[in-house]
Design an enzyme around this catalytic site. Structure first.
Site, PDB file in Angstrom:
ATOM      1  N   GLU A 113     -54.389  18.801 -10.480  1.00  0.00           N
ATOM      2  CA  GLU A 113     -55.742  18.537  -9.959  1.00  0.00           C
ATOM      3  C   GLU A 113     -56.011  17.047  -9.991  1.00  0.00           C
ATOM      4  OE1 GLU A 113     -58.405  20.600 -12.565  1.00  0.00           O
ATOM      5  OE2 GLU A 113     -57.380  22.492 -12.225  1.00  0.00           O
ATOM      6  N   LYS A 115     -57.978  13.871 -11.118  1.00  0.00           N
ATOM      7  CA  LYS A 115     -58.781  13.561 -12.305  1.00  0.00           C
ATOM      8  C   LYS A 115     -59.980  12.745 -11.846  1.00  0.00           C
ATOM      9  CE  LYS A 115     -58.478  11.899 -17.008  1.00  0.00           C
ATOM     10  NZ  LYS A 115     -59.569  10.930 -16.961  1.00  0.00           N
ATOM     11  N   ASP A 117     -63.241  10.618 -11.726  1.00  0.00           N
ATOM     12  CA  ASP A 117     -63.693   9.572 -12.638  1.00  0.00           C
ATOM     13  C   ASP A 117     -65.212   9.594 -12.744  1.00  0.00           C
ATOM     14  OD1 ASP A 117     -63.532   7.538 -14.390  1.00  0.00           O
ATOM     15  OD2 ASP A 117     -63.094   5.978 -12.909  1.00  0.00           O
ATOM     16  N   TYR A 222     -64.051  22.302 -13.171  1.00  0.00           N
ATOM     17  CA  TYR A 222     -62.605  22.471 -13.279  1.00  0.00           C
ATOM     18  C   TYR A 222     -62.157  23.419 -14.387  1.00  0.00           C
ATOM     19  CZ  TYR A 222     -63.401  18.835 -16.752  1.00  0.00           C
ATOM     20  OH  TYR A 222     -63.883  18.117 -17.811  1.00  0.00           O
ATOM     21  N   LYS A 310     -52.304   8.896 -15.820  1.00  0.00           N
ATOM     22  CA  LYS A 310     -53.233   7.815 -15.466  1.00  0.00           C
ATOM     23  C   LYS A 310     -52.560   6.866 -14.489  1.00  0.00           C
ATOM     24  CE  LYS A 310     -56.852   8.402 -18.186  1.00  0.00           C
ATOM     25  NZ  LYS A 310     -57.283   7.316 -18.995  1.00  0.00           N
ATOM     26  N   CYS A 404     -63.790 -18.356 -43.785  1.00  0.00           N
ATOM     27  CA  CYS A 404     -64.561 -17.380 -43.011  1.00  0.00           C
ATOM     28  C   CYS A 404     -65.614 -18.073 -42.143  1.00  0.00           C
ATOM     29  CB  CYS A 404     -65.237 -16.398 -43.972  1.00  0.00           C
ATOM     30  SG  CYS A 404     -66.341 -15.246 -43.122  1.00  0.00           S
ATOM     31  N   CYS A 407     -69.174 -16.818 -43.806  1.00  0.00           N
ATOM     32  CA  CYS A 407     -69.645 -17.118 -45.169  1.00  0.00           C
ATOM     33  C   CYS A 407     -68.856 -18.241 -45.831  1.00  0.00           C
ATOM     34  CB  CYS A 407     -69.609 -15.863 -46.037  1.00  0.00           C
ATOM     35  SG  CYS A 407     -67.929 -15.367 -46.478  1.00  0.00           S
ATOM     36  N   CYS A 422     -61.531 -11.945 -44.851  1.00  0.00           N
ATOM     37  CA  CYS A 422     -62.510 -12.531 -45.757  1.00  0.00           C
ATOM     38  C   CYS A 422     -62.715 -11.453 -46.818  1.00  0.00           C
ATOM     39  CB  CYS A 422     -63.811 -12.788 -45.002  1.00  0.00           C
ATOM     40  SG  CYS A 422     -65.196 -13.080 -46.109  1.00  0.00           S
ATOM     41  N   CYS A 427     -70.142 -10.980 -47.934  1.00  0.00           N
ATOM     42  CA  CYS A 427     -70.121 -11.676 -46.634  1.00  0.00           C
ATOM     43  C   CYS A 427     -71.096 -10.983 -45.682  1.00  0.00           C
ATOM     44  CB  CYS A 427     -68.712 -11.646 -46.061  1.00  0.00           C
ATOM     45  SG  CYS A 427     -68.619 -12.226 -44.353  1.00  0.00           S
TER      46      CYS A 427
HETATM   47  S1  IVH Z   1     -59.377  19.313 -17.858  1.00  0.00           S
HETATM   48  C1  IVH Z   1     -59.284  20.699 -22.251  1.00  0.00           C
HETATM   49  N1  IVH Z   1     -59.507  18.617 -15.321  1.00  0.00           N
HETATM   50  O1  IVH Z   1     -60.949  13.876 -17.839  1.00  0.00           O
HETATM   51  C2  IVH Z   1     -59.093  20.051 -20.924  1.00  0.00           C
HETATM   52  N2  IVH Z   1     -60.457  17.157 -16.925  1.00  0.00           N
HETATM   53  O2  IVH Z   1     -59.891  13.856 -21.205  1.00  0.00           O
HETATM   54  C3  IVH Z   1     -60.327  19.522 -20.359  1.00  0.00           C
HETATM   55  N3  IVH Z   1     -61.532  15.179 -15.980  1.00  0.00           N
HETATM   56  O3  IVH Z   1     -63.544  13.555 -19.572  1.00  0.00           O
HETATM   57  C4  IVH Z   1     -60.151  18.599 -19.260  1.00  0.00           C
HETATM   58  N4  IVH Z   1     -61.119  15.640 -13.863  1.00  0.00           N
HETATM   59  O4  IVH Z   1     -64.011  15.530 -17.925  1.00  0.00           O
HETATM   60  C5  IVH Z   1     -59.797  18.283 -16.582  1.00  0.00           C
HETATM   61  N5  IVH Z   1     -59.572  18.144 -13.055  1.00  0.00           N
HETATM   62  C6  IVH Z   1     -59.875  17.818 -14.307  1.00  0.00           C
HETATM   63  C7  IVH Z   1     -60.582  16.634 -14.619  1.00  0.00           C
HETATM   64  C8  IVH Z   1     -60.845  16.337 -15.951  1.00  0.00           C
HETATM   65  C9  IVH Z   1     -61.683  14.778 -14.717  1.00  0.00           C
HETATM   66  C10 IVH Z   1     -62.023  14.454 -17.162  1.00  0.00           C
HETATM   67  C11 IVH Z   1     -62.672  15.304 -18.213  1.00  0.00           C
HETATM   68  C12 IVH Z   1     -62.518  14.481 -19.468  1.00  0.00           C
HETATM   69  C13 IVH Z   1     -61.234  13.748 -19.213  1.00  0.00           C
HETATM   70  C14 IVH Z   1     -60.080  14.387 -19.964  1.00  0.00           C
END
Ligand code: IVH
Length: 668
Positions: A113, A115, A117, A222, A310, A404, A407, A422, A427
């Site tokens: 899926e 991710k 943001d 999700y 990432k 420091c 202090c 320190c 301090c």
């Molecule tokens: S699954 C236990 N799926 O990414 C698993 N997370 O650390 C729960 N996020 O802030 C996360 N898109 O909100 C999952 N398709 C996706 C996602 C997703 C964004 C975010 C989630 C969390 C971070 C994961």
């Protein structure tokens, strides 16, 4: 029009608006012109004004935003909101895949899926009605942002079935809404949001829901927080079910049979990412089968069945203008690079920690250098390297001071440490940082008492130790800069509420050397009260799993100090709770069940219990549920169609039970 007629009319308009809204906001396929939708909405608003008794919590009119709140209530998540482990390259993904195969074998598939943001949210529905929405917070406790979430049109106010379900997802601001918002802010001379994620978070943290309503946020769901309550066998089925209930899920997801297919999906999105109408920061890869997810289990922080890839961080060049020094809570002196402001991955960066002198030497950093900067994990800015060939000769070497900066005591380099410290316990910088730590999110979590307010209070000598926080008066707070009646009232409420925190939060907040948030929790669970922990000997402390020599010594010497004892006494006097409030785990020795201290493996299909239930109940009796059979396994529970694990257990001569026997023992 009488009440009965009005009710009929209202219901008719509501169902039209719900359908049109769903088509427009969830399916992205408008079915009527905007003017038609607006006309119906106005008609509904008028009817509800005339017949207020007919206004319900799931009326589409709540989308415009209701009353302004005083503060966000805290919400305890029924199941914790975990985060994900990260992968930064192909190797990390292959390692993840190998571990999965080691545990569940070759017969499984992944769902990949995008991710998104934004900001993680949890939505709770009871009998199909949206009752509460919350932020992730620290994973266990978030904030109630129901009113703001109701303004997001793609959040259904009522589901298409009367189920009780908790769903998890990401609220975000589409790129276009973000650009328009910043344009308007620029015209008004207001501060700009650095990126869509900050804008989304900032919007959902507004106490006035009308502001959230004006921000054009959206959401993708999700996951299901309580999958055991719903009859689905796989994550992909869960997502289908969410679609069916009327939620908006992301349609770019894809099932992948192998890691090669996963890599192809990932690489494809590196290319296509800029064309999306919303920001993504990576790809999430999840094992599809819920049964296999249960076998893989979770660590304290994240599931072993999923990982977040990432995207590589953006790198930019800027000038290092100067190096600033700061004194931390434990006296460590940290050099920070002051940079010519530069935009990286959506935000403007002007500071970056250089950690210690060794790192400055290693990277050969001089003041005035051109440096490459990136954001590690896309959050924390980092100086990657120096462009030495661009030096002009005017760059200046940097040396750490001998005293420091705060202090003026002489700085010490402790054996085996790279950091300069320190070691003056008086301090002021250390005391101030300790106070900031005490109120921080994973410690006492006092909203409204940030770094700035603490620094002011400390500078004015209104607080000198953490107990003083509980003695602050309304008048003292009102005299501070930028503190109005309302913020003071909220702050006093938050301070009062923090008195009830569980012992682990307080322990972590006290900042005992080497005791992090996790160790604080373990200690609180084990010793239950501050009094008992204070009396624990070193031997008793190291007997606890995860507590080593160094930490035990530090705890013993902390409680030996008169100052610490006085401080705790003062905290008791002002009413701060000294007890652990969570459940106490049953230790293997304590439990007299047959499962105590045993490693159990579940295999095959269980009829009466779900995998998760069986696991939880065995663990509650002191057992440990593992994913694969080895010599260390004590017991295998074999359901129907048990395969290779059962064969292996028989080969190793391990005791095997069927589900019936398991139930008998669990119910004893
Ligand atoms: S699954 C236990 N799926 O990414 C698993 N997370 O650390 C729960 N996020 O802030 C996360 N898109 O909100 C999952 N398709 C996706 C996602 C997703 C964004 C975010 C989630 C969390 C971070 C994961």
């Amino acid at each position: 029009m009488d009440l009965q007629m009005a009710e009929l009319k209202i219901n008719e308009i509501k169902s039209l608006l719900n359908q049109y809204g769903y088509d427009y906001y969830v399916l992205d396929k408008p079915s009527v012109p905007d003017a038609e939708y607006d006309k119906l909405m106005n008609e509904l608003l008028e009817l509800e004004e005339k017949f207020p008794a007919l206004k319900t919590s799931d009326s589409p009119t709540v989308r415009v935003g209701g009353a302004i709140l005083d503060l966000f209530e805290k919400v305890e998540h029924r199941t914790p909101m975990l985060s994900l482990g990260n992968a930064f390259n192909e190797q990390d993904l292959r390692d993840f895949d190998r571990k999965i195969r080691q545990t569940v074998g070759e017969d499984f598939s992944y769902v990949c899926e995008l991710k998104i943001d934004g900001l993680a949210v949890s939505l709770r529905y009871e009998d199909g009605l949206f009752v509460q929405g919350a932020t992730r917070g620290d994973g266990s406790i978030g904030e109630d942002i129901t009113a703001n979430l109701k303004t997001i049109h793609s959040v259904p106010l009522r589901l298409r079935e009367t189920v009780s379900i908790e769903v998890r997802g990401e609220a975000y601001m589409p790129k276009r809404s973000f650009e328009l918002l910043n344009k308007v802010r620029e015209e008004r001379g207001e501060e700009l949001f650095a990126n869509p994620r900050n804008a989304a978070a900032g919007s959902l943290r507004q106490l006035d829901p009308k502001i959230a309503a004006s921000r054009k946020l959206d959401v993708f769901l999700y996951g299901i927080g309580n999958p055991e309550a719903i009859e689905v066998g796989a994550h992909s089925e869960g997502l289908h079910y969410l679609d069916h209930l009327g939620f908006k899920t992301n349609k770019e997801r894809q099932t992948c049979a192998t890691i090669e297919e996963v890599l192809e999906y990932v690489n494809g999105w590196v290319e296509k990412r800029p064309n999306l109408p919303y920001e993504i920061d990576g790809i999430v890869i999840k094992v599809d089968s819920l049964e296999q997810q249960a076998v893989l289990g979770t660590t304290a922080k994240s599931p072993r069945w999923a990982i977040a890839y990432k995207f590589p961080a953006e790198e930019v060049v800027t000038t290092l203008l100067d190096i600033e020094l700061s004194v931390g809570r434990t006296g460590v002196i940290t050099p920070t690079a002051l940079l010519e402001p530069v935009k990286v991955a959506g935000t403007t960066v002007q500071r970056s920690s250089l950690h210690n002198e060794d790192l400055i030497r290693e990277k050969d950093i001089k003041i005035g250098d051109k440096v490459v900067v990136k954001k590690a994990g896309d959050i924390i800015p980092e100086v990657v390297n120096v462009l030495a060939d661009q030096r002009t000769g005017n760059e200046v070497d940097f040396h750490m001071p001998t005293h420091c900066p705060e202090c003026e005591s002489e700085l010490i380099r402790l054996e085996g440490e790279v950091a300069l410290r320190c070691i003056n316990p008086k301090c002021p910088a250390q005391i101030r940082e300790g106070l900031i730590h005490f109120v921080s999110r994973n410690a006492m979590n006092i909203d409204g008492l940030g770094e700035k307010v603490i620094s002011q209070l400390f500078a004015e000598k209104l607080i000198t130790d953490v107990a003083d926080i509980y003695k602050l008066t309304r008048e003292q707070l009102l005299a501070l800069e930028r503190m109005g009646e309302k913020s003071v009232t909220n702050l006093l409420k938050a301070i009062e509420a923090s008195k009830a925190n569980s012992l682990d939060k307080l322990l972590f907040g006290l900042g005992i050397r080497h005791v992090g948030a996790k160790a604080a929790k373990t200690l609180a669970q084990q010793f239950h009260s501050m009094g008992q922990l204070a009396q624990a000997s070193k031997e008793e402390l190291v007997a606890v799993d995860e507590i080593g020599d160094k930490m035990a010594d530090s705890i013993v010497s902390f409680f030996e100090q008169d100052e610490a004892q006085d401080l705790i006494q003062e905290l008791v006097t002002v009413g701060v709770n000294m007890e652990y409030k969570g459940a106490r785990p049953v230790s293997a020795e304590e439990s007299d069940s047959v499962f105590a201290g045993k490693t159990v493996v579940l295999t095959g299909k269980l009829e009466q219990l779900s995998r998760n239930e069986a696991k939880e109940r065995i663990e509650a009796l002191g057992g440990n549920v593992a994913g694969s059979v080895s010599k260390k396994t004590h017991l295998v529970i074999a359901g129907e169609d048990a395969g290779s694990k059962l064969a292996k257990a028989q080969e190793l001569g391990i005791e095997v039970w069927d589900e019936e026997k398991l139930l008998v023992e669990l119910n004893k």
